[in-house]
Design an enzyme around this catalytic site. Sequence first.
Site, mmCIF file in Angstrom:
data_model
loop_
_atom_site.group_PDB
_atom_site.id
_atom_site.type_symbol
_atom_site.label_atom_id
_atom_site.label_comp_id
_atom_site.label_asym_id
_atom_site.label_seq_id
_atom_site.Cartn_x
_atom_site.Cartn_y
_atom_site.Cartn_z
ATOM 1 N N HIS A 84 -20.361 -10.605 -22.442
ATOM 2 C CA HIS A 84 -21.289 -9.397 -22.050
ATOM 3 C C HIS A 84 -22.865 -9.825 -21.866
ATOM 4 C CE1 HIS A 84 -19.685 -5.977 -20.785
ATOM 5 N NE2 HIS A 84 -18.577 -6.077 -20.866
ATOM 6 N N GLU A 112 -21.768 -3.173 -12.597
ATOM 7 C CA GLU A 112 -21.527 -3.491 -13.716
ATOM 8 C C GLU A 112 -21.405 -5.342 -13.627
ATOM 9 O OE1 GLU A 112 -19.088 -0.640 -16.703
ATOM 10 O OE2 GLU A 112 -19.132 -2.347 -17.407
ATOM 11 N N ASP A 159 -12.405 6.983 -0.767
ATOM 12 C CA ASP A 159 -13.115 8.356 -1.717
ATOM 13 C C ASP A 159 -12.578 8.390 -3.356
ATOM 14 O OD1 ASP A 159 -13.448 10.682 -3.049
ATOM 15 O OD2 ASP A 159 -12.891 11.983 -1.419
ATOM 16 N N LYS A 175 -11.461 4.086 -18.847
ATOM 17 C CA LYS A 175 -12.894 4.090 -17.934
ATOM 18 C C LYS A 175 -12.552 2.142 -17.468
ATOM 19 C CE LYS A 175 -17.202 2.499 -17.284
ATOM 20 N NZ LYS A 175 -17.630 1.397 -16.969
HETATM 21 P P1 NDP Z 1 -9.768 11.665 8.924
HETATM 22 O O1 NDP Z 1 -10.052 13.579 8.966
HETATM 23 O O2 NDP Z 1 -10.855 10.647 9.770
HETATM 24 O O3 NDP Z 1 -8.601 11.336 9.415
HETATM 25 C C1 NDP Z 1 -7.223 10.567 9.874
HETATM 26 C C2 NDP Z 1 -7.838 10.028 11.042
HETATM 27 O O4 NDP Z 1 -7.779 9.216 11.337
HETATM 28 C C3 NDP Z 1 -7.783 11.148 12.283
HETATM 29 O O5 NDP Z 1 -8.464 10.992 13.633
HETATM 30 C C4 NDP Z 1 -5.954 9.985 12.636
HETATM 31 O O6 NDP Z 1 -6.202 10.161 14.224
HETATM 32 C C5 NDP Z 1 -7.023 8.663 12.456
HETATM 33 N N1 NDP Z 1 -5.504 7.947 12.464
HETATM 34 C C6 NDP Z 1 -5.278 6.641 12.799
HETATM 35 N N2 NDP Z 1 -4.286 5.988 13.246
HETATM 36 C C7 NDP Z 1 -4.003 6.629 11.714
HETATM 37 C C8 NDP Z 1 -2.936 6.502 11.352
HETATM 38 N N3 NDP Z 1 -1.446 5.380 11.286
HETATM 39 N N4 NDP Z 1 -1.800 7.006 9.858
HETATM 40 C C9 NDP Z 1 -2.985 8.466 9.611
HETATM 41 N N5 NDP Z 1 -4.197 8.326 10.604
HETATM 42 C C10 NDP Z 1 -4.063 7.720 11.829
HETATM 43 O O7 NDP Z 1 -9.178 12.026 7.637
HETATM 44 P P2 NDP Z 1 -8.424 11.946 6.789
HETATM 45 O O8 NDP Z 1 -7.830 13.359 6.973
HETATM 46 O O9 NDP Z 1 -7.392 11.021 5.763
HETATM 47 O O10 NDP Z 1 -9.944 12.640 5.480
HETATM 48 C C11 NDP Z 1 -10.350 11.300 4.420
HETATM 49 C C12 NDP Z 1 -11.327 12.260 4.303
HETATM 50 O O11 NDP Z 1 -12.076 13.611 3.664
HETATM 51 C C13 NDP Z 1 -12.782 11.385 2.897
HETATM 52 O O12 NDP Z 1 -13.421 11.549 4.029
HETATM 53 C C14 NDP Z 1 -12.748 12.330 2.435
HETATM 54 O O13 NDP Z 1 -13.884 11.997 1.034
HETATM 55 C C15 NDP Z 1 -12.761 14.129 2.657
HETATM 56 N N6 NDP Z 1 -12.521 14.745 1.761
HETATM 57 C C16 NDP Z 1 -12.085 14.511 0.590
HETATM 58 C C17 NDP Z 1 -11.801 16.002 0.210
HETATM 59 C C18 NDP Z 1 -10.628 15.840 -1.831
HETATM 60 O O14 NDP Z 1 -10.606 14.707 -2.049
HETATM 61 N N7 NDP Z 1 -10.680 16.881 -1.752
HETATM 62 C C19 NDP Z 1 -11.854 17.232 0.315
HETATM 63 C C20 NDP Z 1 -12.388 17.122 2.043
HETATM 64 C C21 NDP Z 1 -13.200 16.165 2.883
HETATM 65 P P3 NDP Z 1 -5.376 11.205 15.006
HETATM 66 O O15 NDP Z 1 -6.275 12.704 14.914
HETATM 67 O O16 NDP Z 1 -5.476 11.039 16.180
HETATM 68 O O17 NDP Z 1 -3.903 11.288 14.485
#
Ligand code: NDP
Length: 422
Positions: free
Chosen positions: A375, A82, A276, A260
Site C-alpha cells: 500500500h 481505492e 446496482d 469488505k
Molecule cells: P428495468 O425496469 O429497466 O427492466 C428491465 C428492462 O429490460 C425491461 O424493460 C425489459 O424489456 C428489458 N429487457 C430486454 N431484454 C431483456 C431480457 N432478455 N430479459 C429481461 N429484460 C429484458 O430494470 P429492472 O426491473 O431490472 O430494475 C432494475 C433497476 O431498479 C435498477 O436500476 C435498480 O437500481 C432499481 N431498483 C432497485 C430496487 C432494489 O434493489 N430494492 C428497488 C427499486 C428499483 P421489456 O419490458 O420489453 O421486457
Amino acid sequence: MKKKNWLGFQKKTRLERIDMLKENEIIDSDFENLLKENENLSTEIARQMIENSIGTFSLPFGVAPNFLINDVEYTVPMVTEEPSVIAACSFAAKLVSKSGGFSTKILDRKMIGEIALFDVENFDVAAEKILNSKEEIIKVANDAYPSIVARGGGACEIEVKKLEEGNTSFLVVYLTIDVKEAMGANIINTMLEAIKPLLEEITHSKSLMAILSNYATKSLVKANCELDVKLLGGSEVAKKIDLASKFAKMDIYRATTHNKGIFNGIDAVVIATGNDWRAIEAAGNAYAVKNERYEGLTTWTFDENTNKLNGELILPMPVASVGGSIGLNPSVKAAFHILNNPDAKTLASIIVSVGLAQNLAALKALVTTGIQKGHMKLQARSLALFAGANADEVDPLVEELLKVRHMNLGVAKELLEELRKK
Ligand code: NDP
C-alpha cells in the site's frame, strides 16, 4: 484464439494500455476510440437518470487481466477509487490461472418479491386460501408484465410464512420470479402491486407493503479455485490462508473486514457494468449471516494430501445485462464490450470469481508480508497528487517519499518544493 500479451501493461501510459487491449483483440476500433476519448455519461442523459442532477461524477476505470474462468480468458473492467485493489486482483487472477483458473456454477437465477399482510384473522386459513389460489395469483402477476413471460421468464412460485413477535404478526407471501437478463426490481414490483389487491381479497386482510427482496437467495453463484501451494510460496502460507478463513468465520471484527475486501473487487465490477451495487452489497452481507452469525464469505481449505489450497465463494449475485441504467453510460458499454458482452449468468460468474481472487490476494498478503508494504507506494502516489505534483513530478516524488520514515501531505509538499528547486 490469439495468445494475449500483457508484458509491461502496468508501466504503460493510459493510451498504450488501450492499444494493448486492441492488440489483444479485447476491444474493437469503436471502443478503442471511445476509451481513448474517455467518452463519458453526458449531462443530458444524467439529467434524465436522476433528480436534481448538477453534472456527472468521475471515478478511475481500470482493467484486471489474466482471469481464467470456466476455461475462458477475461480482462475484467473495474471502477474503484481505492489504490491497490486492481493490482491485487490481477495478481491473484494470474496465480489462479496458472492452476487451471476459476470454475463457477449458477446455483439458481430467480428473484424473490414479498407482500406483508397484517390484520389476518386466521393464519392457517389465509395461508391455505393463498396456496389454493396459487395459479390464479401467478397468472395475475404474469399478466401485469407480459413481456417477461414472452422472454421465457415470469412468476413461477408462491410460498407463505407466518411471522410473529409479541402481539405483532404478519402473513408474508413470497413470489419467485424468473427475470431473465434483468435485475428485475421494476418487473417484480409491478407484479407484486398487481397481486396485492387479490391477496387482500382472498385473505380478508390488509397489505403493509409489496416489494422485491434484495436477499436474493435464489440467485446464488458459486466460484471455486484450486492452487498448488508452490504458487503461494509453500504449504505454510496455504495453511495460514486456511486458518485466516476460519478466523473470519469465528470473529465478526475480522469477518467484516474480510468481506469488505471481497467487495473491493466485486463492487468495482458491479459499478463498471452499471449494476446496482447497493443491492449486491446488501445481499452479500445478509448472506454472511446465513449460519446465524456474521461470517467471512469465503472458505479456504488446505489439503495436506494433495498439497493444494481450495477456495470457494458462494454469493447471491443478481446482476443484470440489461435494464436500469445499463446501456445509457458509454463507459458501461465499454465494460461490457471488454468482457465480450456476457449474459447475466456469465457476468455473475465473473464477479464472484473476482471476489474470490480479491480475497486470496488480501489473505496472502496478510499472512505473509502484511498489506502495508504494497500500500505504501500507492499511498505515496496519492500524496504526490494531493501535494500538487504534475505528471512528470509524480514518479520522482514517490521515490523520495518512500525513503522517508513517516510520509504525510506536509512531507510530500516539502519534498515537492525541494524537487522543484533542483
Ligand atoms: P428495468 O425496469 O429497466 O427492466 C428491465 C428492462 O429490460 C425491461 O424493460 C425489459 O424489456 C428489458 N429487457 C430486454 N431484454 C431483456 C431480457 N432478455 N430479459 C429481461 N429484460 C429484458 O430494470 P429492472 O426491473 O431490472 O430494475 C432494475 C433497476 O431498479 C435498477 O436500476 C435498480 O437500481 C432499481 N431498483 C432497485 C430496487 C432494489 O434493489 N430494492 C428497488 C427499486 C428499483 P421489456 O419490458 O420489453 O421486457
